[in-house]
Write a protein that holds these residues in place. Sequence first.
Motif, short mmCIF file in Angstrom:
data_model
loop_
_atom_site.label_atom_id
_atom_site.label_comp_id
_atom_site.label_asym_id
_atom_site.label_seq_id
_atom_site.Cartn_x
_atom_site.Cartn_y
_atom_site.Cartn_z
N HIS A 171 -35.37 16.09 13.05
CA HIS A 171 -35.00 15.60 14.38
C HIS A 171 -36.08 15.90 15.41
N LEU A 202 -32.23 11.50 9.99
CA LEU A 202 -33.36 11.44 10.91
C LEU A 202 -32.85 11.16 12.31
N TYR A 243 -29.72 7.69 10.01
CA TYR A 243 -30.46 8.06 11.21
C TYR A 243 -29.71 7.69 12.47
#
Length: 150
Positions: free
Chosen positions: A8, A57, A92
């Motif tokens: 992140h 992500l 993500y």
Amino acid sequence: MPTLLIIHHTPSPNCQELFEAVVSGATAPEIEGVRVVRRAALAATASDVLAADGYLLGTPANLGYMSGALKHFFDQIYYPCLDDTRGRPFGYWVHGGNDVTGAVRAVETVTTGLGWRRAAEPVTVTGAPGRADTEACWELGAVLAAGLAG
């Protein structure tokens, strides 16, 4: 034990709020048997990626693209991980002030090149995150972790 790696870049309170919701979902008590590892995008390594079984992500949308930190992460791990991580699940989330289209396209392009398999729909948020946004991030974390659990 399967490992979920959360990579992140959380430079703002809004990004931090979404990150915390993802982590909360991934570490929900009802999901057992999954190790959750968190790495800032600038600190994550190819070894971290190779040791994980799935990925989450998170990035802000900066000037129509993913953050430079996440781009740097991908630049560092792309070739060392290309052959050994194909087919691994990922998800993500992207936060932007008013548009996340370019950042979404960039993440999709790189993960397609890596051969990763999207295991959940991306969470995209513009402006201040609301309850539905944090719930969607919680769900994203839970779905990826539960998918690795069994």
